[in-house]
Design a protein around this motif. Structure first.
Motif, PDB file in Angstrom:
ATOM      1  N   ASP A   9       0.866  -1.198  -0.154  1.00 11.66           N
ATOM      2  CA  ASP A   9       0.067  -0.026   0.143  1.00 11.66           C
ATOM      3  C   ASP A   9       0.990   1.254  -0.061  1.00 11.66           C
ATOM      4  O   ASP A   9       0.569   2.206  -0.671  1.00 11.66           O
ATOM      5  CB  ASP A   9      -0.930   0.123   1.185  1.00 11.66           C
ATOM      6  CG  ASP A   9      -2.107  -1.012   1.123  1.00 11.66           C
ATOM      7  OD1 ASP A   9      -2.237  -1.289  -0.020  1.00 11.66           O
ATOM      8  OD2 ASP A   9      -2.692  -1.360   2.169  1.00 11.66           O
ATOM      9  N   ARG A  10       1.930   1.136   0.768  1.00 11.47           N
ATOM     10  CA  ARG A  10       2.927   2.359   0.848  1.00 11.47           C
ATOM     11  C   ARG A  10       3.638   2.415  -0.451  1.00 11.47           C
ATOM     12  O   ARG A  10       3.993   3.567  -0.858  1.00 11.47           O
ATOM     13  CB  ARG A  10       3.880   2.145   1.991  1.00 11.47           C
ATOM     14  CG  ARG A  10       3.107   2.466   3.500  1.00 11.47           C
ATOM     15  CD  ARG A  10       4.126   2.155   4.469  1.00 11.47           C
ATOM     16  NE  ARG A  10       3.263   2.297   5.882  1.00 11.47           N
ATOM     17  CZ  ARG A  10       3.109   3.296   6.636  1.00 11.47           C
ATOM     18  NH1 ARG A  10       4.078   4.368   6.284  1.00 11.47           N
ATOM     19  NH2 ARG A  10       2.579   3.400   7.446  1.00 11.47           N
ATOM     20  N   VAL A  11       4.029   1.280  -1.063  1.00 11.40           N
ATOM     21  CA  VAL A  11       4.807   1.529  -2.192  1.00 11.40           C
ATOM     22  C   VAL A  11       3.811   1.839  -3.478  1.00 11.40           C
ATOM     23  O   VAL A  11       3.966   3.008  -4.229  1.00 11.40           O
ATOM     24  CB  VAL A  11       5.151   0.098  -2.896  1.00 11.40           C
ATOM     25  CG1 VAL A  11       5.763   0.067  -4.272  1.00 11.40           C
ATOM     26  CG2 VAL A  11       6.307  -0.543  -1.917  1.00 11.40           C
ATOM     27  N   SER A  12       2.436   1.925  -3.374  1.00 13.11           N
ATOM     28  CA  SER A  12       1.704   2.252  -4.404  1.00 13.11           C
ATOM     29  C   SER A  12       1.544   3.873  -4.252  1.00 13.11           C
ATOM     30  O   SER A  12       1.222   4.367  -4.858  1.00 13.11           O
ATOM     31  CB  SER A  12       0.168   1.591  -4.204  1.00 13.11           C
ATOM     32  OG  SER A  12      -0.686   2.197  -5.084  1.00 13.11           O
ATOM     33  N   LEU A  66      11.948  -1.182  -2.881  1.00 12.20           N
ATOM     34  CA  LEU A  66      10.700  -1.444  -3.768  1.00 12.20           C
ATOM     35  C   LEU A  66      10.599  -0.354  -4.677  1.00 12.20           C
ATOM     36  O   LEU A  66      10.454  -0.406  -6.014  1.00 12.20           O
ATOM     37  CB  LEU A  66       9.587  -1.941  -3.341  1.00 12.20           C
ATOM     38  CG  LEU A  66       9.552  -3.317  -2.645  1.00 12.20           C
ATOM     39  CD1 LEU A  66       8.444  -3.827  -1.820  1.00 12.20           C
ATOM     40  CD2 LEU A  66       9.689  -4.572  -3.805  1.00 12.20           C
ATOM     41  N   VAL A  67      10.583   0.805  -4.203  1.00  7.12           N
ATOM     42  CA  VAL A  67      10.128   2.194  -5.017  1.00  7.12           C
ATOM     43  C   VAL A  67      11.255   2.479  -5.937  1.00  7.12           C
ATOM     44  O   VAL A  67      11.108   3.037  -6.987  1.00  7.12           O
ATOM     45  CB  VAL A  67       9.904   3.440  -3.977  1.00  7.12           C
ATOM     46  CG1 VAL A  67       9.416   4.605  -4.850  1.00  7.12           C
ATOM     47  CG2 VAL A  67       8.586   2.766  -3.242  1.00  7.12           C
ATOM     48  N   GLU A 102       8.089  11.631   3.272  1.00  8.39           N
ATOM     49  CA  GLU A 102       8.469  11.228   4.416  1.00  8.39           C
ATOM     50  C   GLU A 102       7.144  10.675   5.215  1.00  8.39           C
ATOM     51  O   GLU A 102       7.560   9.705   6.164  1.00  8.39           O
ATOM     52  CB  GLU A 102       8.790  12.618   5.225  1.00  8.39           C
ATOM     53  CG  GLU A 102      10.207  13.109   4.920  1.00  8.39           C
ATOM     54  CD  GLU A 102      11.396  12.111   5.322  1.00  8.39           C
ATOM     55  OE1 GLU A 102      11.031  11.423   6.496  1.00  8.39           O
ATOM     56  OE2 GLU A 102      12.199  12.034   4.747  1.00  8.39           O
ATOM     57  N   HIS A 103       5.975  11.013   5.283  1.00 12.44           N
ATOM     58  CA  HIS A 103       4.913  10.463   5.945  1.00 12.44           C
ATOM     59  C   HIS A 103       4.733   9.001   5.692  1.00 12.44           C
ATOM     60  O   HIS A 103       4.334   8.283   6.621  1.00 12.44           O
ATOM     61  CB  HIS A 103       3.612  11.165   5.858  1.00 12.44           C
ATOM     62  CG  HIS A 103       3.048  11.222   4.486  1.00 12.44           C
ATOM     63  ND1 HIS A 103       3.502  11.792   3.204  1.00 12.44           N
ATOM     64  CD2 HIS A 103       2.018  10.285   4.036  1.00 12.44           C
ATOM     65  CE1 HIS A 103       2.746  11.134   2.210  1.00 12.44           C
ATOM     66  NE2 HIS A 103       1.956  10.436   2.755  1.00 12.44           N
ATOM     67  N   LEU A 104       5.051   8.449   4.394  1.00  8.22           N
ATOM     68  CA  LEU A 104       5.184   6.988   4.127  1.00  8.22           C
ATOM     69  C   LEU A 104       6.208   6.091   4.887  1.00  8.22           C
ATOM     70  O   LEU A 104       6.040   5.212   5.012  1.00  8.22           O
ATOM     71  CB  LEU A 104       4.978   6.730   2.815  1.00  8.22           C
ATOM     72  CG  LEU A 104       3.967   7.355   1.851  1.00  8.22           C
ATOM     73  CD1 LEU A 104       4.257   7.327   0.248  1.00  8.22           C
ATOM     74  CD2 LEU A 104       2.535   6.664   2.268  1.00  8.22           C
TER      75      LEU A 104
END
Length: 202
Positions: A9-12, A66-67, A102-104
């Motif tokens: 979810d964070r990668v997306s 991943l990103v 940053e928030h992710l």
């Protein structure tokens, strides 16, 4: 730490703002669960940092890796080229490529430590017992000592040329850099014997 679904979810979310997608139509815009596991097996991405029961847990470095992989793929880079570039990369280098907000990167609370299942095969063999007379009373039952519990996890450190070193635990950025430097003679030997993928060799 995050579960695999939370990590994806964070990668997306990190890719949504500016990721244009890979030019190769066969490449998924966002990796799925199977792709992440394959990346970990090949050393492109670190193995999970911890386990909660049967659930793998991931953290900031996995998100950056991943990103970064997807951003480099969007530039037309192959996985072999990306693996060579990111092998032993520090979190600072990964952050520069990944550009994750940053928030992710903020992680939730760390899970409580989990008891590690004893490794029965590592316990010392019990000494042979003396023969007991048939009419002797049965001795009181005594629980055998528990074998030492040791955490054991493997993480891949990509060396280039398709070679990956598996090490126990989670290596730091300094460990990765030291392993990559120390492995140079080994890579030279493997290359001389034709055991490396030349297209992936730096």
């Amino acid at each position: 730490m995050w579960t695999l679904d939370e990590l994806l979810d964070r990668v997306s979310a990190a890719l949504t703002a500016e990721y244009s997608g890979a030019p190769n139509g066969r490449v998924r815009d966002v990796p799925d669960r199977r792709a992440v596991r394959w990346y970990a097996t090949t050393g492109l991405v670190d193995r999970p940092s911890a386990m909660r029961g049967r659930t793998a847990l991931y953290e900031k470095r996995h998100l950056l890796q991943l990103v970064a992989v997807k951003r480099l793929q969007s530039q037309g880079r192959t996985l072999a080229e990306i693996q060579t570039e990111l092998a032993g990369a520090t979190e600072t280098a990964l952050a520069t490529i990944a550009r994750v907000p940053e928030h992710l990167l903020a992680s939730g609370e760390a899970p409580p430590p989990e008891a590690v299942r004893p490794r029965f095969w590592a316990a010392p063999a019990a000494p042979a017992a003396a023969p007991v007379p048939v009419d002797a009373p049965a001795p009181p039952a005594v629980a055998p000592p528990a074998p030492p519990a040791e955490a054991f996890a493997l993480n891949g450190v990509a060396l280039g040329g398709g070679a990956v070193v598996l090490v126990p635990g989670t290596p730091t950025d300094a460990d990765r850099a030291a392993i990559a430097a120390a492995a140079r003679p080994l890579l030279d030997l493997l290359a001389a014997r034709g055991l490396l993928n030349e297209r992936e060799t730096p």
